[in-house]
Design a protein around this motif. Structure first.
Motif, mmCIF file in Angstrom:
data_model
loop_
_atom_site.group_PDB
_atom_site.id
_atom_site.type_symbol
_atom_site.label_atom_id
_atom_site.label_comp_id
_atom_site.label_asym_id
_atom_site.label_seq_id
_atom_site.Cartn_x
_atom_site.Cartn_y
_atom_site.Cartn_z
ATOM 1 N N ALA A 171 -3.854 -14.172 18.164
ATOM 2 C CA ALA A 171 -3.654 -12.849 17.756
ATOM 3 C C ALA A 171 -2.699 -12.112 18.784
ATOM 4 O O ALA A 171 -2.117 -11.224 18.323
ATOM 5 N N GLY A 172 -2.635 -12.244 20.127
ATOM 6 C CA GLY A 172 -1.816 -11.910 21.048
ATOM 7 C C GLY A 172 -0.200 -11.866 20.520
ATOM 8 O O GLY A 172 0.486 -11.116 20.452
ATOM 9 N N LEU A 173 -0.033 -13.212 19.936
ATOM 10 C CA LEU A 173 1.497 -13.760 19.589
ATOM 11 C C LEU A 173 1.573 -12.559 18.294
ATOM 12 O O LEU A 173 2.836 -12.255 18.155
ATOM 13 N N ALA A 174 0.698 -12.378 17.462
ATOM 14 C CA ALA A 174 0.917 -11.587 16.289
ATOM 15 C C ALA A 174 1.236 -9.958 16.454
ATOM 16 O O ALA A 174 1.962 -9.527 16.090
ATOM 17 N N VAL A 175 0.481 -9.818 17.713
ATOM 18 C CA VAL A 175 0.689 -8.268 18.301
ATOM 19 C C VAL A 175 2.185 -8.230 18.611
ATOM 20 O O VAL A 175 2.951 -7.178 18.435
ATOM 21 N N PHE A 176 2.676 -9.150 19.183
ATOM 22 C CA PHE A 176 4.113 -9.164 19.847
ATOM 23 C C PHE A 176 4.738 -9.219 18.603
ATOM 24 O O PHE A 176 6.161 -8.532 18.628
ATOM 25 N N ALA A 177 4.817 -9.944 17.555
ATOM 26 C CA ALA A 177 5.469 -9.985 16.560
ATOM 27 C C ALA A 177 5.603 -8.554 15.860
ATOM 28 O O ALA A 177 6.522 -8.425 15.468
ATOM 29 N N VAL A 178 4.557 -7.898 15.568
ATOM 30 C CA VAL A 178 4.485 -6.760 14.737
ATOM 31 C C VAL A 178 5.108 -5.646 15.501
ATOM 32 O O VAL A 178 6.088 -5.061 15.004
ATOM 33 N N GLY A 179 4.868 -5.801 16.922
ATOM 34 C CA GLY A 179 5.943 -4.867 17.615
ATOM 35 C C GLY A 179 7.567 -5.020 17.661
ATOM 36 O O GLY A 179 8.141 -3.944 17.486
ATOM 37 N N PHE A 180 7.692 -6.228 17.663
ATOM 38 C CA PHE A 180 9.173 -6.550 17.816
ATOM 39 C C PHE A 180 9.751 -6.200 16.239
ATOM 40 O O PHE A 180 10.844 -5.770 16.159
ATOM 41 N N ALA A 181 9.037 -6.544 14.993
ATOM 42 C CA ALA A 181 9.383 -6.078 13.926
ATOM 43 C C ALA A 181 9.585 -4.673 13.602
ATOM 44 O O ALA A 181 10.518 -4.184 13.109
ATOM 45 N N LEU A 182 8.656 -3.969 14.284
ATOM 46 C CA LEU A 182 8.709 -2.335 14.021
ATOM 47 C C LEU A 182 9.797 -1.731 14.710
ATOM 48 O O LEU A 182 10.198 -0.641 14.469
ATOM 49 N N SER A 183 9.913 -2.522 16.000
ATOM 50 C CA SER A 183 11.544 -1.965 16.590
ATOM 51 C C SER A 183 12.642 -1.792 15.805
ATOM 52 O O SER A 183 13.419 -0.966 16.094
ATOM 53 N N TYR A 184 12.712 -2.717 15.131
ATOM 54 C CA TYR A 184 13.814 -2.774 13.997
ATOM 55 C C TYR A 184 14.051 -1.703 13.083
ATOM 56 O O TYR A 184 14.983 -0.897 12.662
ATOM 57 N N PHE A 185 12.897 -1.229 12.542
ATOM 58 C CA PHE A 185 12.676 -0.005 11.771
ATOM 59 C C PHE A 185 12.227 1.260 12.502
ATOM 60 O O PHE A 185 11.566 2.310 11.860
ATOM 61 N N GLN A 186 12.416 1.305 13.591
ATOM 62 C CA GLN A 186 12.086 2.543 14.355
ATOM 63 C C GLN A 186 12.823 3.807 13.781
ATOM 64 O O GLN A 186 12.129 4.915 13.759
ATOM 65 N N GLU A 187 14.155 3.687 13.773
ATOM 66 C CA GLU A 187 14.682 4.947 13.158
ATOM 67 C C GLU A 187 14.510 5.369 11.842
ATOM 68 O O GLU A 187 14.387 6.507 11.895
ATOM 69 N N PRO A 188 14.355 4.539 11.072
ATOM 70 C CA PRO A 188 13.948 4.878 9.688
ATOM 71 C C PRO A 188 12.428 5.442 9.572
ATOM 72 O O PRO A 188 12.144 6.478 9.025
ATOM 73 N N LEU A 189 11.704 4.903 10.423
ATOM 74 C CA LEU A 189 10.321 5.237 10.553
ATOM 75 C C LEU A 189 10.288 6.934 11.015
ATOM 76 O O LEU A 189 9.505 7.713 10.950
ATOM 77 N N LEU A 190 11.041 6.900 12.024
ATOM 78 C CA LEU A 190 11.012 8.324 12.945
ATOM 79 C C LEU A 190 11.665 9.242 11.831
ATOM 80 O O LEU A 190 11.117 10.455 11.915
#
Length: 417
Positions: A171-190
């Motif tokens: 589950a900890g690795l899943a948390v890291f993966a979600v954070g890493f994936a969302l960092s690539y979509f930070q600008e569109p989400l903002l």
């Protein structure tokens, strides 16, 4: 063995299944179960730690100025500590699986080996930091905190319930993966959350992005922890290693485990890495405000991941539960027939509560149970009534059987001619 008169032949006690030579040690009760996929988890965790170290090295070395390097080290510190925690736990789980394969099941050597595995992982990471990041007090603090975090993770990996620890690592690795994936979509989400050139809109959009990342991370952690425990529990039950299936507390701990790891990382960041944070906050007023805001955001992230992950896992586990008495719920009770074994038995009569007889006028409880003398008198009077009835019946029979010529007059001679 022959039997003698007056004696009973006794057989040898039954041996449990799996006690013969060649049986696996996991089939014996009380033996810790090896976590499935522990080497894969260790490789993924070490790879994530290496990626975090390389990213921090690139940010620090490209800064050039000492003040900017200190600020970059402070920004990278929480991520490196959390990755070190997960890596130490994953490596210790792999070593525990190796020890189980070679028949080492005692708690003391397993815990010592897990502690050594975490310490070795931390020392290697600290050596990489010292050799590649350069000199400076901030770099030394970063290296020491990394080694301490990996050691603490190794202690967690030495716990007896390895399935739950492995689920927490997954589950900890899943948390890291979600954070890493969302960092690539930070600008569109903002942009989606309304960020523009104003400070207020940017701050509001960052708040919404932080909540999105936390909720997605907690949901992924809960689902991954639940899936790992379901698969690992079935495999362990198939090998006969677990006498009882995993209950809901195990799923609750596994779902909230990543939040606990992030909380431990936050504690280490604010204690062992307090000097780096202080130095970064002293660079400028803007850096001080930024560090304070990041501290609050990390704590909110920890709480959301903990509660959302725990609730998701427990809800997913609750949906797998079935009624314990399924046959009674499906087949309603039917009335007993004459052929049923218990149909003729009306059951015990009530002793305390009973309805009164409507034909009785006297409800004296003393008359409900006649004495022996009253029973004798009733039997005697019954016999006398029976004898009297029989005598009367006999007399009537004699009168009815008498000849009718004796009662009728003789005919007169010549009458009727």
């Amino acid at each position: 063995m022959t039997e003698e008169s007056g004696t009973t032949a006794t057989s040898a006690p039954d041996r449990p299944v799996g006690s013969e030579s060649g049986a696996t040690s996991a089939a014996r009760p009380g033996v810790p179960v090896s976590a499935p996929g522990a080497p894969v988890l260790a490789l993924l965790a070490i790879g994530w730690l290496a990626a975090m170290l390389w990213s921090a090295k690139w940010a620090i070395t490209s800064a050039g100025f000492t003040s900017i390097a200190i600020t970059s080290a402070a920004y990278a510190l929480p991520g490196i500590i959390s990755a070190s925690l997960v890596s130490g736990a994953a490596v210790s789980l792999t070593l525990a699986a190796v020890l189980s394969r070679y028949g080492v099941h005692r708690a003391t050597p397993r815990f010592a080996a897990a502690l050594a595995a975490g310490l070795a992982t931390g020392l290697l990471a600290a050596l990489a930091v010292n050799l590649s990041y350069g000199d400076g007090s901030a770099i030394m603090v970063l290296a020491g905190t990394t080694a301490a975090a990996a050691t603490v993770g190794g202690i967690a990996g030495g716990l007896r319930n390895t399935l739950v620890v492995a689920a927490v690592v997954t589950a900890g690795l899943a948390v890291f993966a979600v954070g890493f994936a969302l960092s690539y979509f930070q600008e569109p989400l903002l942009s989606l959350y309304g960020a523009d050139d104003t400070y207020t809109s940017q701050y509001t959009a960052l708040q919404w992005f932080s909540w999105t990342s936390s909720l997605a991370s907690g949901l992924a952690a809960g689902l991954l922890a639940f899936g790992y425990l379901r698969v690992a529990g079935r495999r362990a039950a198939g090998r006969g290693a677990e006498s009882t299936p995993l209950r809901w507390p195990a799923y609750l701990i596994a779902g909230g485990g990543p939040g606990v790891l992030l909380l431990i990382a936050e504690v280490l960041t604010r204690t062992a890495g307090a000097e780096v944070l202080r130095m970064a906050g002293a660079v400028s007023e803007a850096d001080h405000v930024g560090q304070s805001w990041l501290d609050g955001q990390r704590f909110e992230h920890v709480m959301v991941v903990f509660f959302v992950g725990a609730l998701t896992t427990v809800i997913a586990f609750g949906r797998t539960l079935r009624p314990a008495d399924g046959s009674a719920a499906e087949d309603p009770p039917r009335p007993a027939g004459p052929d049923d074994p218990g149909a003729s038995d009306p059951g015990p009569e009530p002793t305390e509560l009973s309805w009164p007889d409507p034909d009785r006028t006297d409800e004296d409880p003393a008359e409900e149970d006649p004495t022996d003398e009253e029973r004798t008198v009733e039997r005697r009077s019954g016999r006398e009534r029976a004898e009297t009835s029989a005598a009367l019946v006999g007399v009537g029979d004699e009168e009815s059987t008498a000849s009718p010529a004796a009662d009728s007059p003789e005919p007169v001679g010549g009458a009727g001619r």
